[in-house]
Write a protein that holds these residues in place. Structure first.
Motif, PDB file in Angstrom:
ATOM      1  N   GLY A  30       0.810  -1.219   0.000  1.00 32.31           N
ATOM      2  CA  GLY A  30       0.000   0.000   0.000  1.00 32.31           C
ATOM      3  C   GLY A  30       0.840   1.264   0.000  1.00 32.31           C
ATOM      4  N   THR A  31       1.886   1.297   0.820  1.00 36.33           N
ATOM      5  CA  THR A  31       2.749   2.475   0.847  1.00 36.33           C
ATOM      6  C   THR A  31       3.513   2.623  -0.466  1.00 36.33           C
ATOM      7  OG1 THR A  31       4.416   1.130   2.016  1.00 36.33           O
ATOM      8  CG2 THR A  31       3.033   2.589   3.343  1.00 36.33           C
ATOM      9  N   ALA A  32       3.899   1.495  -1.070  1.00 35.00           N
ATOM     10  CA  ALA A  32       4.607   1.558  -2.356  1.00 35.00           C
ATOM     11  C   ALA A  32       3.703   2.126  -3.449  1.00 35.00           C
ATOM     12  CB  ALA A  32       5.103   0.171  -2.750  1.00 35.00           C
ATOM     13  N   VAL A  33       2.440   1.701  -3.469  1.00 38.36           N
ATOM     14  CA  VAL A  33       1.483   2.245  -4.448  1.00 38.36           C
ATOM     15  C   VAL A  33       1.311   3.739  -4.217  1.00 38.36           C
ATOM     16  CG1 VAL A  33      -0.899   2.219  -5.252  1.00 38.36           C
ATOM     17  CG2 VAL A  33       0.243   0.075  -4.739  1.00 38.36           C
ATOM     18  N   SER A  34       1.180   4.131  -2.956  1.00 39.63           N
ATOM     19  CA  SER A  34       0.885   5.523  -2.628  1.00 39.63           C
ATOM     20  C   SER A  34       2.017   6.465  -3.029  1.00 39.63           C
ATOM     21  CB  SER A  34       0.610   5.662  -1.124  1.00 39.63           C
ATOM     22  OG  SER A  34       0.268   6.987  -0.792  1.00 39.63           O
ATOM     23  N   VAL A  35       3.262   6.106  -2.688  1.00 42.00           N
ATOM     24  CA  VAL A  35       4.377   7.021  -2.980  1.00 42.00           C
ATOM     25  C   VAL A  35       4.705   7.071  -4.463  1.00 42.00           C
ATOM     26  CG1 VAL A  35       5.384   6.765  -0.684  1.00 42.00           C
ATOM     27  CG2 VAL A  35       6.157   5.274  -2.544  1.00 42.00           C
TER      28      VAL A  35
END
Length: 385
Positions: free
Chosen positions: A36-41
């Protein structure tokens, strides 16, 4: 090691403790956080033009979001290590999930107020801080929840979640946000979907997963080793001071060499991943094609990397696969450069050149993390990672 055999201890047979089923839930939560954090950044990297127009930015301002992400490691690396060593894996997950949820909420809010770009900037800061925990935590997760025979596999799955997240950041936004559809609805779908992932992650972290296994792995080892007892095993699980661990790691020559090699390989790959769509665009490869290329490259690397991890769990040989993976990655960059220079329509050739790069990078990160843990034992895994 839990070999399923009854062991003699104090003139009686003791059955080894079974690893807990909850370990898979812990791995799922960590994977959701990481992906999720990888998609977001990275959600903006493929739809650069649409993102720039919606928020009324220059291309330099858009690229600054990448700088925030990569620069966050320098800002809070020591803080992340301190959280993990002081409050353990659970404390780190509480912090990371809170950061991820807050950052995702701000990005959703920014969709309704595109003139206030600072909302995206703050959201990117918070999410970038959260991903630091995801990068430092795989080895600590596997050491906390998994037996020795599953640790490289668990670390690889946790690290692969980052690659899967990057793949979706390439594919998902480019499917939703297009030159013909780049309004509030489309941006809300992208950032709203990420926010839902953050909600699931927070629910698992704060409600479902306990702070630690019912039987600590150090104690499980004592049950299978007739030369150890529970009291000694518990004492072994107590770590030295944070500064002591940091000094131990920083003065280790093998660690210095291995960490520099891993850092260079990972930094080059992430830097390239952040801007490769802009690199390929002048060669006639569209943003949508770049998104597909990135997703295919990463998704096709998951199974080979997982099989390699299972092999390493059996052989405990880290250095050989790392050397091979680094050479393959380097040759892949050369191949990409060559086909861009030689082919007029390089789309398929670029895709083929990227495939070995994806497999190599999917091996380098998790195996490097486990290798660091091995050569710095008994330093806390989150410090060496």
């Amino acid at each position: 090691e839990d070999d399923g055999v009854m062991h003699l201890k104090n003139n009686s047979f003791v059955k080894p403790a079974e690893p807990e089923t909850m370990r898979w839930i812990a791995l799922l939560q960590f994977s959701i956080l990481t992906a999720g954090t990888a998609v977001s950044v990275g959600a903006h990297t493929i739809v650069v033009e649409e993102f720039r127009k919606y928020y009324h930015l220059t291309i330099v301002e858009v690229d600054f979001l990448n700088t925030i992400f990569l620069g966050s490691y320098l800002l809070i690396g020591a803080f992340v290590m301190r959280i993990f060593t002081r409050w353990g894996l659970k404390g780190g997950m509480y912090t990371a999930s809170t950061l991820f949820l807050s950052g995702s909420a701000l990005k959703v809010l920014s969709v309704f107020y595109p003139q206030h770009f600072f909302l995206v900037m703050i959201g990117q800061f918070l999410t970038a801080f959260a991903i630091n925990f995801a990068m430092a935590g795989p080895s600590l997760l596997s050491a906390t929840w998994f037996p020795a025979t599953e640790r490289t596999f668990a670390t690889t799955i946790a690290s692969q979640a980052d690659n899967i997240g990057i793949a979706f950041s390439f594919l998902f936004p480019s499917l939703v946000i297009t030159p013909k559809a780049q309004g509030e609805k489309e941006f809300l779908i992208v950032f709203g979907g990420i926010f839902l992932l953050a909600c699931v992650d927070s629910f698992l972290t704060f409600v479902v997963i306990p702070a630690k296994p019912k039987v600590p792995l150090a104690v499980q080892s004592a049950e299978t080793d007739p030369t150890m007892d529970r009291e000694a095993a518990t004492k072994e699980a107590v770590h030295p001071s944070f500064l002591g661990m940091f000094r131990s790691v920083s003065h280790s020559r093998p660690y210095q060499l291995a960490s520099v090699a891993a850092a260079l390989a990972i930094a080059v790959y992430w830097t390239y991943s952040a801007i490769y769509a802009q690199i390929l665009l002048p060669y006639g490869i569209s943003e949508a094609q770049s998104g597909t290329l990135g997703a295919v490259k990463i998704l096709l690397s998951v199974i080979p990397a997982t099989l390699i991890a299972k092999h390493i769990d059996r052989t405990r040989n880290y250095k050989g696969p790392l050397i091979i993976a680094n050479f393959v990655a380097a040759l892949s960059y050369v191949a990409v450069t060559y086909v861009l220079d030689e082919y007029k329509n390089p789309w398929m050739a670029v895709l083929l050149a990227h495939l070995p790069m994806g497999i190599a990078q999917s091996v380098i990160m998790p195996v490097s993390l486990e290798y660091m843990v091995e050569i710095t034992f008994p330093v806390d895994p989150s410090v060496s990672a």
